[in-house]
Write an enzyme that holds these catalytic residues in place. Structure first.
Site, PDB file in Angstrom:
ATOM      1  N   LYS A 172      -7.285  -4.548  -3.544  1.00 61.50           N
ATOM      2  CA  LYS A 172      -7.932  -5.456  -2.205  1.00 61.50           C
ATOM      3  C   LYS A 172      -8.998  -3.993  -1.699  1.00 61.50           C
ATOM      4  O   LYS A 172      -8.355  -2.877  -2.396  1.00 61.50           O
ATOM      5  CB  LYS A 172      -7.457  -5.801  -0.891  1.00 61.50           C
TER       6      LYS A 172
ATOM      7  N   ASP B 201       0.721  -1.055  -0.140  1.00 60.16           N
ATOM      8  CA  ASP B 201       0.446   0.145  -0.101  1.00 60.16           C
ATOM      9  C   ASP B 201       0.747   0.675  -0.397  1.00 60.16           C
ATOM     10  O   ASP B 201       0.685   2.303   0.639  1.00 60.16           O
ATOM     11  CB  ASP B 201      -0.916   0.541   1.009  1.00 60.16           C
TER      12      ASP B 201
ATOM     13  N   CYS C 253      -2.380  -2.303   7.679  1.00 58.46           N
ATOM     14  CA  CYS C 253      -1.709  -2.880   6.327  1.00 58.46           C
ATOM     15  C   CYS C 253      -0.665  -4.119   6.071  1.00 58.46           C
ATOM     16  O   CYS C 253      -0.279  -5.477   6.323  1.00 58.46           O
ATOM     17  CB  CYS C 253      -2.482  -2.664   5.042  1.00 58.46           C
TER      18      CYS C 253
END
Ligand SMILES: [Zn+2]
Length: 187
Positions: free
Chosen positions: A97, A9, A142
Site C-alpha cells: 500500500k 507493516d 496502521c
C-alpha cells in the site's frame, strides 16, 4: 467460519535501527514469528507492507510524526523488506500500500501494490474469512486503521495488542478505547 491473522507493516524501517524505527518493533517481529512457528489456529496468514514510490506529503524533511514522516519503506530499499524474523514465514498473500500517497490501512493494499491487484477485502472474502486478528506496527497508525476498516467491512475483529508496538505510547489507551467503541476487541 475462517480466521485470518493480518500482520501489519512489520518492516525493517519500522523496527529499531530503521528509518522510522518504533521501540518494540524487533520484539514484535520475534513474537509474531514465534506464534507462527508453532501450530496455530489461523486458516490464513497475510502480511501488509508500506510500499512507497512517491507518496507526496507523507514524506517530509521536517516531519510532525502525525501526518508527515521521514522517508521510509521506499520500494527497492532494504528498509521496505519484512523484518528478517518474518522472512521465512509462508504468508498466504502480501498486500502492498501507499505507492503514491499515504496509506495507513492494510485494506488500501493490493497484491503487488498494483492498482488492479487483488484487494485485501476481496482476498479475505474469497478465502472464507469471517474473523480477523490484527497485529504489527504501529499500534496507533496502521494497526489502528487496519482494524477499523476490518470491523467496517464486517469482519469480527480483534487487535492482539501484545503483538503491536506504538509510535506514541501515551496514545495507546485512547486507541484502545476508540477501537472498542468501533466493535473491535482489544485483546
Ligand atoms: Zn508510510
Amino acid at each position: 467460519m475462517g480466521r485470518a491473522l493480518v500482520v501489519v507493516d512489520v518492516q525493517v524501517d519500522f523496527c529499531e535501527g530503521g528509518a522510522l524505527g518504533v521501540e518494540g518493533g524487533n520484539r514484535v517481529a520475534a513474537d509474531i514469528a514465534a506464534l507462527l512457528a508453532d501450530p496455530h489456529g489461523y486458516d490464513a496468514v497475510v502480511a501488509t507492507r508500506d510500499h512507497h514510490i512517491d507518496p507526496g506529503s507523507h514524506f517530509s524533511e521536517e516531519p510532525d510524526f502525525v501526518d508527515s514522516w521521514p522517508p521510509h519503506c521506499v520500494v527497492g530499499t532494504p528498509g521496505q523488506e519484512l523484518h528478517p524474523a518474518l522472512r521465512d514465514v509462508p504468508f498466504d498473500a502480501v498486500f502492498d500500500k501507499g505507492s503514491y500517497e499515504a496509506a495507513y490501512s492494510g485494506f488500501e493494499g493490493t497484491i503487488g501494490g498494483l492498482a488492479d491487484g487483488e484487494r485485501l477485502v476481496d482476498w479475505l472474502a474469497h478465502h472464507g474469512v469471517t474473523d480477523v486478528d490484527v497485529c504489527g506496527i504501529a499500534t496507533d497508525f496502521c494497526v489502528r486503521a487496519t482494524a477499523l476498516d476490518a470491523a467496517r467491512e464486517g469482519f469480527a475483529t480483534r487487535v492482539l495488542s501484545s503483538l503491536t508496538a506504538a509510535v506514541h505510547r501515551d496514545s495507546v489507551s485512547a486507541v484502545a478505547k476508540e477501537l472498542t467503541a468501533a466493535r473491535v476487541d482489544w485483546f
